[in-house]
Design a protein around this motif. Sequence first.
Motif, PDB file in Angstrom:
ATOM      1  N   LEU A 153       0.828  -1.206   0.000  1.00 45.42           N
ATOM      2  CA  LEU A 153       0.000   0.000   0.000  1.00 45.42           C
ATOM      3  C   LEU A 153       0.864   1.260   0.000  1.00 45.42           C
ATOM      4  O   LEU A 153       0.576   2.230  -0.718  1.00 45.42           O
ATOM      5  N   ARG A 202       0.692   4.085  -3.028  1.00 44.20           N
ATOM      6  CA  ARG A 202       0.236   5.463  -2.776  1.00 44.20           C
ATOM      7  C   ARG A 202       1.091   6.480  -3.514  1.00 44.20           C
ATOM      8  O   ARG A 202       0.648   7.594  -3.787  1.00 44.20           O
ATOM      9  N   TRP A 255      -8.998  -1.521  -1.366  1.00 38.72           N
ATOM     10  CA  TRP A 255      -7.965  -0.488  -1.335  1.00 38.72           C
ATOM     11  C   TRP A 255      -7.333  -0.256  -2.700  1.00 38.72           C
ATOM     12  O   TRP A 255      -6.935   0.860  -3.022  1.00 38.72           O
ATOM     13  N   ILE A 256      -7.197  -1.309  -3.499  1.00 38.44           N
ATOM     14  CA  ILE A 256      -6.610  -1.172  -4.823  1.00 38.44           C
ATOM     15  C   ILE A 256      -7.533  -1.829  -5.842  1.00 38.44           C
ATOM     16  O   ILE A 256      -8.477  -2.533  -5.476  1.00 38.44           O
ATOM     17  N   LEU A 276      -3.764   2.115  -6.828  1.00 34.48           N
ATOM     18  CA  LEU A 276      -4.539   2.528  -5.662  1.00 34.48           C
ATOM     19  C   LEU A 276      -5.910   3.023  -6.110  1.00 34.48           C
ATOM     20  O   LEU A 276      -6.027   3.769  -7.093  1.00 34.48           O
ATOM     21  N   GLU A 301      -8.108   5.556  -5.380  1.00 36.20           N
ATOM     22  CA  GLU A 301      -8.097   6.802  -4.602  1.00 36.20           C
ATOM     23  C   GLU A 301      -9.479   7.214  -4.127  1.00 36.20           C
ATOM     24  O   GLU A 301      -9.610   8.071  -3.246  1.00 36.20           O
TER      25      GLU A 301
END
Length: 398
Positions: A21, A25, A58-59, A82, A84
């Motif tokens: 992660l 990012r 998350w992704i 990612l 977002e």
Amino acid sequence: MSEISTATPQLLRRVSAGAVLDFMRTSDAVTITEIMEATGLTRATAIAVCEDLTQRGWIRELENQRAFGGYQKGRPARRFELDEHAGYVLGMDVGISKATVVVSDLRGKPLGRASQPFAGAEISAEERLAVIDRTAMMALHSIGASPDSVLAVCAGIAAPVDRNGDVLATQHFWGLFDVGLKSALRDRRGWTVLLENDANLAALGDRWRGAAAGLDDVVVILASERFGSGVIDGGRLLHGSRGGAGELAILEHVQGVGDTFGIASLARAWAAEALAGKARTSLRAHADGIEAEHVFAAAANGDAVALKILDRLADRMARVIGTVATMFNPELVVIGGAVANSAGVLLEPIAKRLKDFTVTPPRVAVSPLGDSIVTIGAVRGALDYVEENSLDLELRAD
């Protein structure tokens, strides 16, 4: 004999997920090979972690594509990025006269903004909370996001706040901000709220995206109406035992300063003094409502009275910055707030005077972030929380 703990598979998987992660990012779309190179994970572990993070939201995995239309042997590389918009963070600037809220995605891009005035400085805590809550909902509605999609909130207030997020309410003005914001928004919306001093958030914001980007020893001075500063020492934000690090009440005892009034309020006051006399100045065209911007504009056009006011401001700022430099010895001092848009003209005369007020003169700059400096820092503070706690947060984005 010391006891050596053995890392469990669950802990190893958690550490691996955190590393992936962190890498994603700061990256665009990446392949499994790139993830392996950045994190040191094996292919099997990298794939397993990416699939888990995708399932958790998350992704996201991108569609496989051949390299720009050319023929390519074998299976196309799997690519991830990612998401977002998996959740949002709120950055708040809660002043004495209004509340401003910015909604940001997980890369720190501002998506929505709202601002609402308070009915007065002495309104009740309930009234103040209602305005803050309403402003936050307006900002979310502006991008079609629900309260459930908010992962963290960071709010800056014009009062000292300690490391635990408690307000130092030892004087009446500071007490106006001690309204129970954290518990109120948790109860109303289920949000995690981080409370911080506004100048501290200005320091975080400018170090993230302003003149102090990447520097570890910085003081950012909010300089518009009242002076207040945020101090970053060795890359760490200073709070002090009760949150008072960076408070500038000491200026009341500094020769040639004597108070904490900032550039905008001093420019208005000194212009009013000149207009009360018989001085010939173009500022008389604004006699009914003189503002700092009028003084800076008149000085740019060569107005003698306005130029004298700017000279007094440069002397005052040199003494203020000299005091700060003597206490904290930063590499850079940044002038921030709405007045920073005009204060660049003061940099050269400040630099010439600084050696008279400190033996360790820093570089001086103005922040390019204007009156958004606190909300930008608040977004950074909320993102820091999300990034530190990602694997414990439940995503409920729209």
